[in-house]
Design an enzyme around this catalytic site. Structure first.
Site, PDB file in Angstrom:
ATOM      1  N   LYS A 184      -1.137  18.147  -6.668  1.00 13.75           N
ATOM      2  CA  LYS A 184      -0.782  17.396  -5.429  1.00 13.75           C
ATOM      3  C   LYS A 184       0.181  16.156  -5.617  1.00 13.75           C
ATOM      4  O   LYS A 184      -0.520  15.086  -6.052  1.00 13.75           O
ATOM      5  CB  LYS A 184      -1.798  17.386  -4.541  1.00 13.75           C
ATOM      6  CG  LYS A 184      -1.647  16.628  -2.828  1.00 13.75           C
ATOM      7  CD  LYS A 184      -1.024  15.405  -2.811  1.00 13.75           C
ATOM      8  CE  LYS A 184      -0.743  14.919  -1.291  1.00 13.75           C
ATOM      9  NZ  LYS A 184      -0.143  13.583  -1.509  1.00 13.75           N
ATOM     10  N   GLY A 237      -3.318   7.119  -9.949  1.00 14.36           N
ATOM     11  CA  GLY A 237      -2.951   6.286  -8.760  1.00 14.36           C
ATOM     12  C   GLY A 237      -3.754   5.067  -8.471  1.00 14.36           C
ATOM     13  O   GLY A 237      -3.931   4.511  -9.454  1.00 14.36           O
ATOM     14  N   SER A 238      -3.997   4.635  -7.199  1.00 16.28           N
ATOM     15  CA  SER A 238      -4.376   3.522  -6.981  1.00 16.28           C
ATOM     16  C   SER A 238      -6.020   3.634  -7.131  1.00 16.28           C
ATOM     17  O   SER A 238      -6.807   4.697  -6.945  1.00 16.28           O
ATOM     18  CB  SER A 238      -4.006   3.003  -5.430  1.00 16.28           C
ATOM     19  OG  SER A 238      -4.675   3.815  -4.486  1.00 16.28           O
ATOM     20  N   THR A 239      -6.575   2.320  -7.092  1.00 19.44           N
ATOM     21  CA  THR A 239      -8.201   2.278  -7.164  1.00 19.44           C
ATOM     22  C   THR A 239      -8.760   2.818  -5.949  1.00 19.44           C
ATOM     23  O   THR A 239      -9.712   3.485  -5.725  1.00 19.44           O
ATOM     24  CB  THR A 239      -8.478   0.687  -7.583  1.00 19.44           C
ATOM     25  OG1 THR A 239      -7.898   0.445  -8.963  1.00 19.44           O
ATOM     26  CG2 THR A 239     -10.267   0.806  -7.691  1.00 19.44           C
ATOM     27  N   GLU A 259      -6.822   7.292 -13.792  1.00 17.68           N
ATOM     28  CA  GLU A 259      -5.958   6.348 -14.379  1.00 17.68           C
ATOM     29  C   GLU A 259      -5.573   5.591 -13.485  1.00 17.68           C
ATOM     30  O   GLU A 259      -4.805   6.048 -12.461  1.00 17.68           O
ATOM     31  CB  GLU A 259      -5.054   6.944 -15.569  1.00 17.68           C
ATOM     32  CG  GLU A 259      -4.088   5.963 -16.127  1.00 17.68           C
ATOM     33  CD  GLU A 259      -3.109   5.228 -15.721  1.00 17.68           C
ATOM     34  OE1 GLU A 259      -3.228   4.140 -15.198  1.00 17.68           O
ATOM     35  OE2 GLU A 259      -2.060   6.043 -15.659  1.00 17.68           O
ATOM     36  N   CYS A 295       1.425   0.750 -13.380  1.00 15.94           N
ATOM     37  CA  CYS A 295       0.097   0.222 -13.580  1.00 15.94           C
ATOM     38  C   CYS A 295      -0.162  -0.389 -14.783  1.00 15.94           C
ATOM     39  O   CYS A 295      -0.953  -1.216 -14.879  1.00 15.94           O
ATOM     40  CB  CYS A 295      -0.776   1.453 -13.930  1.00 15.94           C
ATOM     41  SG  CYS A 295      -0.381   2.473 -15.133  1.00 15.94           S
ATOM     42  N   GLU A 401      -3.214  -6.420  -7.651  1.00 13.98           N
ATOM     43  CA  GLU A 401      -1.999  -5.662  -8.244  1.00 13.98           C
ATOM     44  C   GLU A 401      -1.221  -5.565  -6.787  1.00 13.98           C
ATOM     45  O   GLU A 401      -1.356  -5.239  -5.955  1.00 13.98           O
ATOM     46  CB  GLU A 401      -2.600  -4.193  -8.616  1.00 13.98           C
ATOM     47  CG  GLU A 401      -1.435  -3.515  -9.013  1.00 13.98           C
ATOM     48  CD  GLU A 401      -1.977  -2.060  -9.355  1.00 13.98           C
ATOM     49  OE1 GLU A 401      -1.315  -1.381 -10.534  1.00 13.98           O
ATOM     50  OE2 GLU A 401      -2.714  -1.297  -8.768  1.00 13.98           O
TER      51      GLU A 401
END
Length: 498
Positions: A184, A237-239, A259, A295, A401
């Protein structure tokens, strides 16, 4: 030769890959893709949803139980080499697609990402037929051994900043280990991954081994994370997205690997090569690498106090030389932010930094202010490289971030203080160290709580080295032979010989 996309009235149209065929979404709905350099629609991708995910997972499940699982490892390796070679023949086209889709510099995609993608598939091919079990000596009365088996269907969620690179790192490892995949991509930058997917059938992969479904996170992404027939989910991707996937997949009790984001420290000691450090803490670390949308951006620049003023002068001078503009132009040093919401987020953090008392040493301008009124880029999502001073490590601008070309410069006195600041972060992805003291380099590398450390260099990633983070930067590893363990499961066998 595979057709990577269609052209309809000047708009490129890309398709999902499900069960070896290219398909639109079952709903026949489409998502517009905006070229961030111009702010104009340039392409459309399918708005896949749960029905498309179901079809892709079913195809991947059939392929795993059928031809892929039965295929000898050396044949899987040959197919991985073939797809790497095919990508190389389409490298220029794929690079241009990715640059149009997310604004990444064409020089970065052609000189760095696409050649690395080909080599990554060669690396995974080399690993595919070398994954063995082992025997365990327990007693003469039994034969005991451990089989290393693939998990099954792996769901892969990838970001919009480096789509093809992340696609290759995860898909290559999953396939080498004998799994099938459903990918995806990010809805904001799906085009290059959908185009790459069309090459798998030409390479000879059985239908269903590789499936790619574009769509929105709350529909396609949610369906993939919670699907009962998906054996593992891996995300770059994002947290926040990782937390959502964790909640969604909890009932299925499936393995996850993430990650995620970072707010990395780039630490300059007084004994460093200051010319190299000035470049390594600005262009290489924050600005020219995907316009800071990385990142691993070293956006907390820690500089030893006695060289602080000199380093500020050097970094500011370098920032002023960075040409912001057309990412297709080889002379451009930094392209646009990839999407409008992220553009707004970066601008809001620049204003936040000012409100927190930060001094803008350079930059801060954005959008139309950077171009003439008649420029085709006046409506693009551009932000100048922006350097802040005067913010400590507790400021939100220093801790959160931003994912854009914004960096904070902070002084420190000694090694102990530098380490304390570096580790005082919810993130733990990477760290840069600039010093000519070998003992210090080893001490600091051991003490910083991150997944990767670079000494007298920055932004160096190689497919043979594991990559990942700690804390809110995630867990599990991509790349390197170590990452293959995350795509396999051990099965103990005990045979009684008495």
């Amino acid at each position: 030769m595979a057709k990577l996309y269609d052209q309809d009235g000047g708009i490129a149209r890309f398709y999902n890959l499900i069960d070896g065929t290219r398909r639109s979404a079952r709903s026949n709905d489409w998502i517009d893709s905006i070229n961030p350099a111009t702010g104009q629609i340039w392409a459309q991708v399918p708005a896949g949803d749960a029905a498309d995910i179901d079809a892709a997972v079913a195809a991947a499940h059939r392929a795993f139980r059928g031809p892929w699982r039965k295929m000898p490892a050396m044949q899987r390796a040959a197919l991985l080499r073939k797809i790497g070679d095919l990508i190389a023949t389409h490298a220029d086209e794929l690079a241009r697609i990715e640059t149009a889709d997310n604004g990444k510099l064409l020089t970065e995609t052609t000189a760095g990402d696409l050649p690395a993608v080909t080599l990554m598939f060669q690396y995974w091919a080399g690993a595919a037929d070398k994954l063995h079990g082992e025997t365990v000596e327990i007693s003469p009365a039994s034969l005991n051994y451990i089989r290393r088996e693939p998990i099954g269907v792996v769901g892969i969620v990838i970001p919009w900043n480096s789509p093809i690179s992340v696609f290759t790192a995860k898909v290559g490892a999953a396939l080498a280990a004998g799994n099938t995949v459903v990918v995806k991509p990010a809805e904001a930058a799906s085009c290059s991954v959908l185009a790459t997917a069309q090459l798998f059938a030409e390479a000879g992969f059985p239908p269903g081994v590789v499936n790619v479904v574009a769509g929105l996170g709350p529909t396609a992404g949610d369906a993939l994370a919670g699907h009962p027939d998906v054996g593992k989910i891996t995300l770059t991707g994002s947290t926040a997205t990782a937390r959502a996937i964790t909640r969604r997949s909890a009932d299925a009790i499936k393995p996850l690997s993430f990650e995620l984001g970072g707010k990395s420290a780039n630490i300059v000691f007084a004994d460093a090569d200051l010319d190299a450090a000035a470049i390594g803490t600005t262009t290489n670390a924050v600005f020219t690498g995907a316009a800071g949308q990385s990142c691993i951006a070293g956006s907390r620049i820690l500089v030893q106090s006695r060289i602080y003023d000199e380093m500020v002068e050097r970094m500011t001078a370098i920032a002023k030389t960075i040409r912001v503009g057309d990412p297709m132009d080889k002379a451009t040093g930094m392209g646009p932010i990839a999407l409008a919401p992220q553009f707004d987020k970066v601008r809001s953090y620049i204003e936040l930094g000012r409100s927190e008392g930060g001094e803008v040493l350079f930059g801060g301008r954005n959008g139309a202010a950077l171009f003439d009124a008649g420029s085709p880029f006046a409506h693009g999502y551009f932000v100048e490289p922006t350097l802040f001073a005067g913010l400590d490590n507790q400021a939100r601008t220093s801790r959160e971030e931003i994912f854009g070309p914004v960096a904070c410069i902070m002084p420190f006195e000694d090694e102990e203080e530098a380490l304390a600041i570096a580790n005082d972060s919810p993130y733990g992805l990477v760290c840069g160290l600039w010093t000519n003291d070998l003992k210090r380099a080893h001490r600091m590398a051991a003490a910083v709580d991150v997944g990767a450390v670079w000494v007298n260099t920055y932004r160096k990633i190689h497919w043979a080295l594991p990559f990942g983070g700690t804390k809110d930067s995630g867990y599990g590893r991509d790349s390197g032979l170590e990452s293959l363990e995350g795509y396999m499961k051990g099965k103990a066998v005990w045979i009684d010989l008495t």
